[in-house]
Motif scaffolding. Structure first.
Motif, PDB file in Angstrom:
ATOM      1  N   TYR A 147     -22.348  17.713 -36.669  1.00 14.35           N
ATOM      2  CA  TYR A 147     -22.454  16.489 -37.458  1.00 14.35           C
ATOM      3  C   TYR A 147     -23.885  15.946 -37.427  1.00 14.35           C
ATOM      4  O   TYR A 147     -24.429  15.534 -38.467  1.00 14.35           O
ATOM      5  CB  TYR A 147     -21.494  15.437 -36.911  1.00 14.35           C
ATOM      6  CG  TYR A 147     -21.668  14.067 -37.521  1.00 14.35           C
ATOM      7  CD1 TYR A 147     -21.185  13.795 -38.799  1.00 14.35           C
ATOM      8  CD2 TYR A 147     -22.336  13.058 -36.821  1.00 14.35           C
ATOM      9  CE1 TYR A 147     -21.361  12.545 -39.366  1.00 14.35           C
ATOM     10  CE2 TYR A 147     -22.512  11.810 -37.390  1.00 14.35           C
ATOM     11  CZ  TYR A 147     -22.021  11.558 -38.654  1.00 14.35           C
ATOM     12  OH  TYR A 147     -22.205  10.317 -39.206  1.00 14.35           O
ATOM     13  N   LYS A 148     -24.493  15.947 -36.235  1.00 10.76           N
ATOM     14  CA  LYS A 148     -25.870  15.453 -36.131  1.00 10.76           C
ATOM     15  C   LYS A 148     -26.824  16.302 -36.953  1.00 10.76           C
ATOM     16  O   LYS A 148     -27.754  15.783 -37.590  1.00 10.76           O
ATOM     17  CB  LYS A 148     -26.308  15.438 -34.663  1.00 10.76           C
ATOM     18  CG  LYS A 148     -25.693  14.324 -33.840  1.00 10.76           C
ATOM     19  CD  LYS A 148     -26.236  14.327 -32.422  1.00 10.76           C
ATOM     20  CE  LYS A 148     -25.698  13.153 -31.619  1.00 10.76           C
ATOM     21  NZ  LYS A 148     -26.231  13.142 -30.225  1.00 10.76           N
ATOM     22  N   LEU A 185     -19.908  17.378 -32.660  1.00 11.95           N
ATOM     23  CA  LEU A 185     -20.933  16.336 -32.693  1.00 11.95           C
ATOM     24  C   LEU A 185     -22.293  16.930 -33.030  1.00 11.95           C
ATOM     25  O   LEU A 185     -23.069  16.352 -33.799  1.00 11.95           O
ATOM     26  CB  LEU A 185     -20.986  15.623 -31.345  1.00 11.95           C
ATOM     27  CG  LEU A 185     -21.990  14.468 -31.224  1.00 11.95           C
ATOM     28  CD1 LEU A 185     -21.649  13.368 -32.217  1.00 11.95           C
ATOM     29  CD2 LEU A 185     -22.009  13.909 -29.798  1.00 11.95           C
ATOM     30  N   LYS A 241     -18.381  18.390 -28.356  1.00 12.85           N
ATOM     31  CA  LYS A 241     -19.844  18.516 -28.381  1.00 12.85           C
ATOM     32  C   LYS A 241     -20.295  19.423 -29.516  1.00 12.85           C
ATOM     33  O   LYS A 241     -21.322  19.162 -30.154  1.00 12.85           O
ATOM     34  CB  LYS A 241     -20.337  19.060 -27.040  1.00 12.85           C
ATOM     35  CG  LYS A 241     -20.283  18.035 -25.910  1.00 12.85           C
ATOM     36  CD  LYS A 241     -20.850  18.602 -24.617  1.00 12.85           C
ATOM     37  CE  LYS A 241     -20.858  17.555 -23.513  1.00 12.85           C
ATOM     38  NZ  LYS A 241     -21.403  18.072 -22.240  1.00 12.85           N
TER      39      LYS A 241
END
Length: 344
Positions: A113-114, A110, A107
């Motif tokens: 990355y987002k 992620l 998480k």
């Protein structure tokens, strides 16, 4: 699962078999021990039965946690960490701890990355808006000299640059398309006319005759994103159509009441073995490689947007020459139901 458990416990089975064999060998070889064949049979049977009962008990106890994990995998929710099964022993607890830590690490990565992707998309969108300003100025200068043939050639090249910039802008907006579209009843022919008008300099450069035929049908869709799909289909058609040929757009209603639009060109067509892959990201096909003009993004983006709008996009098979790309607007579709629900 039982077979996998047996395979994982082969060392247990081999150890038991070895110890039992060793005990039998000692009994038979030791002259001081007198045992009848019946007693030896009962001895082996009692040991084997005891081991089987022990093995079954351990199987049920040790696979309970694994079975719960397997069930969780089949119906995994976003909060799966909170529904991890209760550990039966220290090893199961260690597995739970590792899964939770792995999930947290994933998480975090992620989220990072987002965040980086969002920054990149915002930078790209900002850059595109900045580029559009000089492009607009160039267009005004080109339109001021409509009779100069050299200017018309420059205008065709300007259009190619504009289309690439516009496609990149739509790509940055694609992840948030659900919050961007506006559903309304639109004339499909009018949308096609507007896109043909945008591509007019390119068509004139190749001396393509463009005709729009059929019924002026209407469907509920988002006009901006629907035009984006049309733009990709028409761009492909103009790109691969030979000079001094024709391009046709047909709109009508099928026998089942579905509104459709066909883009028909006279290009080299699509090979039958390539049809299942034409919407794959990066796929260029034989014609694209020969002309070295394809990026493999146009049809992929068109199909991605079409799926989100409830539009069926496909290439009509069985064409001996040219390509027929069809857009099918299901009527009534899910978007109409959504709009009715919002109105109530």
């Amino acid at each position: 699962m039982f077979i996998r458990y047996v395979d994982a416990r082969k060392s247990w089975i081999l150890l038991f078999a070895g110890l039992l064999g060793l005990a039998n060998a000692l009994i038979l070889l030791d002259q001081g021990i007198q045992v009848t064949s019946t007693s030896l049979f009962y001895f082996n049977a009692s040991f084997i039965l005891s081991f089987l009962l022990f093995f079954i008990w351990r199987f049920k106890k040790e696979t309970k946690y694994a079975a719960a994990l397997a069930a969780l995998q089949e119906d995994m929710a976003l909060d799966w960490m909170e529904t991890l099964p209760e550990p039966g022993n220290g090893l199961d607890q260690m597995t739970n701890d590792i899964l939770r830590e792995a999930s947290l690490q994933f998480k975090r990565k992620l989220s990072d990355y987002k965040e980086s992707q969002l920054i990149e998309n915002e930078f790209t969108a900002s850059w595109i808006h900045e580029v559009k300003t000089p492009l607009t100025a160039m267009k005004l200068i080109l339109d001021a000299q409509p009779s100069d043939p050299e200017i018309r050639k420059i205008e065709a090249e300007w259009l190619r640059v504009y289309l690439l910039v516009d496609r990149q802008l739509h790509m940055t907006r694609l992840p948030a398309i659900e919050s961007d579209y506006v559903l309304e009843l639109a004339s499909i022919q009018r949308l096609a006319v507007e896109e043909v008008r945008e591509l007019a300099p390119w068509c004139m450069e190749k001396n393509l005759a463009v005709s729009i035929e059929g019924t002026d049908v209407k469907a509920i869709t988002d006009q901006k994103w629907c035009r984006f799909i049309l733009r990709q289909l028409l761009t492909n058609a103009v790109k691969y159509n030979p000079a001094n040929t024709a391009l046709m757009i047909v709109t009508d209603v099928t026998e089942t009441g579905q509104v459709f639009l066909d883009v028909i060109d006279e290009g080299p067509g699509i090979q039958p073995h390539e049809l299942p892959r034409i919407f794959d990201k990066g796929f260029t096909g034989e014609n694209g490689r020969i002309q070295n003009a394809a990026t493999g993004l146009g049809l992929y983006l068109a199909k991605t947007v079409a799926d989100k709008l409830g539009i069926t996009l496909k290439a009509q098979p069985g064409q001996k020459k040219g390509t027929v790309m069809r857009m099918i607007f299901v009527e009534p579709n899910s978007f109409e139901a959504v709009r009715r629900g919002a109105g109530e």
